[in-house]
Design an enzyme around this catalytic site. Structure first.
Site, short mmCIF file in Angstrom:
data_model
loop_
_atom_site.label_atom_id
_atom_site.label_comp_id
_atom_site.label_asym_id
_atom_site.label_seq_id
_atom_site.Cartn_x
_atom_site.Cartn_y
_atom_site.Cartn_z
N HIS A 41 48.80 -6.92 36.50
CA HIS A 41 47.44 -6.59 36.79
C HIS A 41 47.41 -5.45 37.82
O HIS A 41 47.37 -5.64 39.03
CB HIS A 41 46.91 -7.62 37.34
CG HIS A 41 46.62 -8.93 36.11
ND1 HIS A 41 45.45 -8.64 35.41
CD2 HIS A 41 47.53 -10.01 35.86
CE1 HIS A 41 45.70 -9.87 34.68
NE2 HIS A 41 46.64 -10.49 34.67
N CYS B 54 47.29 -7.21 30.32
CA CYS B 54 47.54 -8.83 30.37
C CYS B 54 47.03 -9.20 28.78
O CYS B 54 47.51 -9.10 27.63
CB CYS B 54 46.94 -9.66 31.36
SG CYS B 54 47.58 -11.40 31.28
N GLU C 244 44.72 -4.06 38.41
CA GLU C 244 43.38 -4.08 39.16
C GLU C 244 43.55 -4.86 40.36
O GLU C 244 42.53 -4.92 41.29
CB GLU C 244 42.13 -4.45 38.28
CG GLU C 244 42.37 -6.13 37.73
CD GLU C 244 43.33 -6.05 36.78
OE1 GLU C 244 44.13 -5.43 36.28
OE2 GLU C 244 43.14 -7.52 36.34
#
Lengths: 334, 237
Positions: free
Chosen positions: B210, B94, B212
Site C-alpha cells: 500500500h 491490493c 498510500e
C-alpha cells in the site's frame, strides 16, 4: 442418394446436398418383440414421420437440441449427421411393458419420480438393460456424456408429458436415442412417435404400439389419433423449465491449497489422524431458465471461465442435480 | 471554465472498497493532482474525462467468489479497459491488483497466502533496475511499505513468468532491508517474490503493498509517495 443404413422400420440415406446431413425415411413396417413380429401397414411411415417432425420441432422450440432439420416429404426427414450411441435411454413415469414384467408389477403403478434406464441396442441380445457403469466401462459413452443424456431425457419427459397433459393424455414412458456430431455436441436423434412411447388416454386406452403388440385394434388409427391430439396442443403455453446445475470449482493439481491445509491440521488436532490430505474448493448451484442442450453446456463453460473460476489456478466440473428443479432445496442426489 | 468537470484521476470505489480515502488524502499532498472519487455504480460513462485510474484496496463485494472477481465483472471496468488501451495510467493497489488480474488487464492470479493467514505488516521492496513509468527515479531502491491481505500470493503460468522477466515487467519484489529478494521475507508465497506486475504496454500496474499507507513520515514511511507522484506525472503525459 446412397443407402447408408437400413433399420427395422427406417432407412437412412446420404444427403446429396451436404455431407453433414442425412435423409431418414420412415417405412410402413411395424415390428414387435425385437423384430420377431413384423408387418407392413400402409400409411404408418407417414404418420410416424409427421409425429416425429412435430415433436422434434416442438423440442427444438423449447431449446433442446435434436438432429431434426426439416421434413422433406411425407415419409422423409432431413437430419444432422451424427454417430448414434449404441444405447437407448428409456424414461418411465408409470410401470409398464418390460419394466412391469421385470419386477412383477401391475401396469400403471406410478413411480415416485421419473426413472431413466439404459438399454444396449442389440437385436441378437434382445436389447438388454445396461447399467451406467457398464456403459462407461465398455467405452460406449463417457460419464459426462451419460449424465448429459440422462438430464436431456428427463427434460424431454417434462416437455412431452406437459404437452400431452393439455389434451388429457398421459405419457407413460418413451425411448430416446442420441448421437454425437463431429464437434462433440450430443443431439436427440432417431424418432419420437407412437412407435417409441407409451401414451394413455384418460380411460387407460393406449395410443401407441401396445395396440399392435397386444393386438388390441387398429394401430394406424391410434397413431393418427395421437397425431391429431398433438395438433390440438398449445405448445407455447408449456413454460421453459428451470434446470439445476452444479459447478464444482477445485484448485488445480499442483496448486497449493491453504484452506485445505488448515482444515487438515485442524482435523489432525481433533484426533482424525487418518487425514492425509484435504483440498478445499467451492460449489455453485445454479438454476438456469434454459433447456439442457450443448449450447447450455457452452454457456456454463463461459460462466466458469469468466467468473465462477479462475482458469489459471482452478478446474471446474459441471454436474446435474438428479431430479433437481429450481425451487427445490439443495439436497444433492437422492 | 464553470461547468466543465475537471477530473484528472478517477479513484474508483466499489462496494467494499475501504482504502479510497487514504488514496485521496495521499494524492491531495501531491501538487497538481486532481482526483475524484468515482463510485463504481456510475459505470464507465463516469470515466470519460479521466486521465488515469486508481483502484484502491479493500474487499470489493466481500471478496465473494474470489477476491476481485465480482468487481472485475462490473460495467465500469469496460471504461478502465478503454482507458488502459488508450495508454492512460491505471494503478491497482491490493484488491485493485486482484481486480486487474481478474479482468485480464494484468496476467496471473492472486491466490490465498500460503500461510493461510491474513498478513498485515511492513515489508521491504526491491525496485527493479529497469525504469517503468511508476518507478522512475526509484531504480534499484529498497522501499518500505505495509501489506495487508489474505490473497496476495501472485501466481502465473511458466510462460507468463518468462515474459514478465524477459520484458522487465516486475517492478517490485519482496526483499529484506538490504534489497535481497530471499524466500524468507516472502509474506504470502508469491512466485519469485513478486509484489507488483506491470503490463507489456507499461501503463497498467498492480501492486499488493500500500503506497498510500506509506505516504508521509508520520505513518512510518513516505516511500510510497514517489510511486503515487510518478502515477500523477504520467496522467499528465
Amino acid at each position: 442418394m446412397r443407402l447408408i443404413h437400413e433399420g427395422k422400420v427406417k432407412r437412412v440415406f446420404s444427403d446429396p446436398e451436404s455431407d453433414d446431413r442425412l435423409i431418414v425415411e420412415f417405412t410402413d413396417a411395424i415390428t414387435a418383440g425385437d423384430g420377431e413380429r413384423r408387418e407392413i401397414i400402409e400409411g404408418k411411415g407417414a404418420v410416424a414421420c409427421e409425429t416425429t417432425a412435430l415433436l422434434f420441432g416442438y423440442l427444438e422450440d423449447k431449446g433442446l437440441a435434436t438432429h431434426f432439420i426439416r421434413q422433406l416429404d411425407e415419409t422423409r426427414l432431413v437430419c444432422r449427421k451424427v454417430s448414434i450411441f449404441p444405447i437407448e435411454a428409456v424414461c418411465r413415469n408409470l410401470a409398464a411393458g418390460s419394466f412391469a414384467r421385470r419386477y412383477g408389477l401391475e401396469d400403471g403403478r406410478p413411480l415416485s419420480r421419473p426413472l431413466v434406464e439404459f438399454f444396449l441396442k442389440s437385436d441378437e441380445l434382445h436389447d438388454p438393460l445396461i447399467t451406467a457403469d457398464a456403459i462407461i466401462r465398455l467405452g460406449l459413452a463417457t460419464r459426462e456424456e451419460l449424465d448429459f443424456i440422462r438430464r436431456v431425457t428427463l427434460a424431454v419427459n417434462y416437455y412431452l408429458g406437459t404437452l400431452l397433459s393439455q389434451v388429457g393424455l398421459r405419457l407413460v414412458d418413451f425411448k430416446l436415442e442420441f448421437g454425437r456430431t463431429d464437434d462433440g455436441d450430443i443431439l436427440i436423434a432417431d424418432e419420437i412417435s407412437g412407435d417409441t412411447m407409451r401414451v394413455w388416454d384418460e380411460s387407460g386406452g393406449s395410443l401407441d404400439k401396445d395396440v399392435f403388440r397386444k393386438d388390441k385394434g387398429n394401430v394406424l388409427e391410434v397413431y393418427n389419433l395421437l397425431l391429431e391430439k398433438l395438433k390440438e396442443t398449445r405448445p407455447k403455453e408449456v413454460p421453459v423449465r428451470g434446470e439445476v446445475v452444479r459447478v464444482l470449482v477445485m484448485p488445480k493439481e499442483g496448486i497449493k491449497n491453504p484452506p485445505g491445509e488448515v482444515a487438515r491440521k485442524a482435523l489432525l488436532r481433533l484426533g482424525f489422524e487418518e487425514v492425509e490430505e484435504v483440498r478445499a474448493g467451492k460449489v455453485f448451484r445454479l438454476c438456469l431458465r434454459r433447456a439442457v442442450s450443448p449450447e447450455m453446456l457452452g454457456r456454463i463453460e463461459e460462466m466458469n471461465t469468466r467468473l465462477l473460476a479462475n482458469p489459471i489456478a482452478e478446474a471446474t466440473y459441471v454436474g446435474f442435480d438428479d431430479n433437481g428443479n429450481c425451487g427445490d432445496s439443495f439436497s444433492g442426489d437422492e | 471554465m464553470w461547468g466543465l468537470m475537471i477530473m484528472a484521476i478517477a479513484v474508483i470505489r466499489f462496494p467494499g472498497t475501504n482504502n479510497e480515502n487514504d488514496v485521496m488524502r495521499a494524492l491531495g499532498t501531491i501538487p497538481g493532482a486532481e482526483a475524484q472519487l468515482v463510485p463504481s455504480r456510475l459505470g464507465s460513462a463516469a470515466l470519460k474525462e479521466a486521465d488515469g485510474v486508481i483502484i484502491p484496496g479493500g474487499f470489493s463485494y466481500g471478496d465473494y467468489i474470489r477476491a476481485g472477481a465480482v468487481a472485475a465483472a462490473g460495467e465500469i471496468m469496460e471504461g478502465v479497459k478503454e482507458l488502459a488501451n488508450d495508454g492512460r495510467p491505471v494503478l491497482g493497489i491490493c484488491n485493485g491488483f486482484q481486480i486487474l488480474t481478474e479482468c485480464g488487464l494484468l496476467p496471473g492470479a492472486l491466490l490465498p497466502n500460503t500461510s493461510a493467514r491474513f498478513v498485515c505488516r511492513w515489508v521491504y521492496l526491491r525496485v527493479s533496475e529497469q525504469t517503468t513509468a511508476f518507478t522512475e527515479g526509484l531504480e534499484d531502491a529498497v522501499l518500505k511499505m505495509p501489506v495487508a491481505h489474505a490473497d496476495g500470493n501472485y501466481y502465473c503460468t511458466e510462460n507468463d513468468l518468462t515474459v514478465l522477466n524477459l520484458h522487465g515487467l516486475v517492478p517490485l519484489r519482496y526483499s529484506d532491508e538490504n534489497g535481497e529478494t530471499v524466500p524468507a521475507v516472502n509474506p504470502n508465497g508469491s512466485i519469485d517474490n513478486i509484489a507488483a506486475v506491470i503490463n507489456e504496454a507499461g501503463n497498467v500496474m498492480g501492486m499488493m503493498p500500500h503506497p498510500e499507507r506509506a505516504s508521509r513520515p508520520s505513518l512510518g514511511s513516505a516511500d510510497g509517495l514517489a510511486i503515487l507522484e510518478n502515477f500523477v506525472r504520467s496522467t499528465k503525459c
